[in-house]
Design a protein around this motif. Structure first.
Motif: not given
Ligand code: C2E
Ligand code: MG
Ligand code: MG
Length: 456
Positions: A376-377, A451-456
């Motif tokens: 995921r990262r 529709d967002v990019v999560r902070d991983i």
């Protein structure tokens, strides 16, 4: 009876193992590992000529050899053995263990930079100088030809021990009738297929917008049905094509089918870009982009409808040549895509230095998404990097709905995989696109995901 046939998993001490290695310190390292497994009948040969002499004097059970850029004689072992014994199926023919030094997989590189922690033993994606996919395909080809061979990307004694046992767990040579293992395509078969097109066809795998399900592009994939042996996987065909230097012929065959499909779509007022796979050797052929441009012009097609995917089956030796070839394609308006990123030999260096406008994240990494936080990262990092470099990302090998949802949550908009569409025949592909156009509702009404990019 031959010791190969009789040997069980716990009888390593009875084996005669020969190491093919010209570098003395590396040979010593291998010998020391093998000795630690209780193997005492050991010998070293420095090249294929010495090996032939050794084989005529001693019964060798296993050949161990390391593949690296400066030393890849070991890849020729099957040919050398076939020449020596006259057949791959000879009882005397030793089993082969190909070792390659593991390079850090991309996932671990990212992990080390983001959160230092003890190294896990995730499988490597590349042996030094050769991609895992390429060496595994070579071993698969050798096995299909009747040899007993395996690959290993670790020099850990336990791993070598396991690989030895795995070699002896494979079907016994003695049980195979000599004629039965010739059921692999010969080089002549490949030449005839490419020269005549007989048995060859191209299938199309749609790429979807992960938000709406709409088909937005497609990848052309070759298929070969051998008259006697049936469907032959591209994983077997492509290395043979490359070995025979017939990559341009293959590219030309696939490109011709793709142009036909693009023309059909054009006549139906539809524009869907289609990707064709090409090795670095194909791309770096003199005049490649100019000829492609001429061909598109003659077909009355705009160049932006054809995308070239750089595959990883041949390592990039000349970055300048590749950069020139990619730029020449881009100047003419063709799309250029980097295939198999995150798993094969496609590297961050290539992404950063080469003018790709698309990167395809390898299916192996995508399939880990459901279960491994590291994957995921890596995917989140790749998406962020691609955005900064103004590149599109296509996630390959999406097999589950949960994986598709996760990708959407990470902000990945384009995907390809069995859960979306399998590779399909031309007629099915055209029908699916026609149905999509006629339907006002998207063909796959996916559940909405933020529709967002999560902070991983
Ligand atoms: P690739 O270019 O990365 O193509 C994607 C491969 O993944 C295809 O395998 C496709 O059938 C498979 N695939 C797609 N979705 C999924 C999924 O959800 N799960 C899984 N497990 N697999 C999926 P295929 O057709 O067997 O091709 C294998 C490789 O052979 C290709 O990988 C490409 O490197 C090479 N290849 C195929 N066709 C051509 C060609 O026309 N020219 C060249 N040079 N190489 C080709
Ligand atoms: Mg591809
Ligand atoms: Mg790929």
């Amino acid at each position: 009876m031959n010791s190969i046939v009789a040997c069980g998993p716990c009888e390593l001490d009875r084996l005669h193992v020969t190491v093919l290695e010209s570098d003395i310190p590396r040979a010593a390292r291998l010998l020391s590992i093998l000795r630690s497994l209780g193997i005492h009948q050991l010998s070293v040969v420095s090249g294929l000529q010495d090996l032939s002499l050794q084989l005529s004097q001693t019964q060798v059970d296993v050949l161990v050899t390391e593949i690296r850029p400066a030393s890849n004689d070991g890849l020729m072992l099957p040919s050398a053995l076939k020449m020596h014994y006259g057949s791959a199926c000879s009882l005397q023919s030793p089993r082969i263990l190909w070792l390659a030094e593991p390079l850090l997989p991309f996932t671990e590189l990212v992990e080390q930079h983001t959160a230092p922690r003890p190294r896990r033993t995730s499988p490597p994606t590349r042996g030094e100088g050769i991609s895992v996919k390429a060496l595994d395909a070579h071993a698969q080809l050798a096995c299909a030809a009747g040899f007993i061979a395996t690959t290993l990307y670790s020099f850990n004694a336990q791993a070598v021990c396991d690989a030895m046992h795995a070699l002896f767990a494979m079907p016994k040579i003695a049980n195979r009738p000599l004629h039965a293992r010739n059921d692999v395509p010969s080089e002549d078969d490949v030449i005839i297929a490419l020269a005549t097109g007989e048995g060859l066809r191209v299938v199309f795998q749609p790429q979807h917008d992960l938000r709406t399900g709409e088909i937005i592009a497609a990848e052309a994939l070759v298929r070969w049905r051998h008259p006697e042996y049936g469907d032959i996987s591209p994983v077997v065909l492509i290395p043979l094509v490359n070995k025979l230097g017939l990559h341009l012929l293959l590219f030309s065959f696939v490109k011709a089918r793709v142009l036909e499909v693009l023309c059909s779509l054009q006549s139906m007022q539809m524009e869907i870009p289609i990707s064709v796979n090409a090795s670095v050797d194909t791309l770096c052929t003199v005049g490649f982009s100019a000829r492609l441009g001429d061909r598109m012009m003659r077909a009355g097609l705009p160049n932006h409808l054809l995308k070239i995917e750089l595959t990883e089956d041949i390592p990039v030796m000349d970055e300048l040549c590749l950069s020139a070839a990619l730029n020449a394609l881009k100047i003419r308006g063709f799309g250029v895509s980097l295939d198999d990123f995150g798993s094969g030999s496609a590297t961050l260096r290539q992404i950063a230095r080469m003018p790709f406008d698309e990167v395809k994240i390898d299916g192996a990494l995508i399939r880990d998404l459901d279960t491994k936080p590291t994957a995921r990262r890596v995917i989140a990092t790749t998406l962020a990097l691609a955005r900064r470099l103004n590149m599109t990302v296509v996630a390959e090998g999406i097999e589950t709905e949960s994986c598709r949802i996760l990708l959407r949550r990470l902000g990945c908009t384009n995907g390809q995989g069995f859960v979306l569409s399998r590779p399909m025949e031309v007629s099915d592909f055209l029908s699916k696109l026609t149905a999509q156009r006629q339907s006002s509702v998207p063909p796959m009404p996916f559940s909405s995901a933020p529709d967002v990019v999560r902070d991983i």
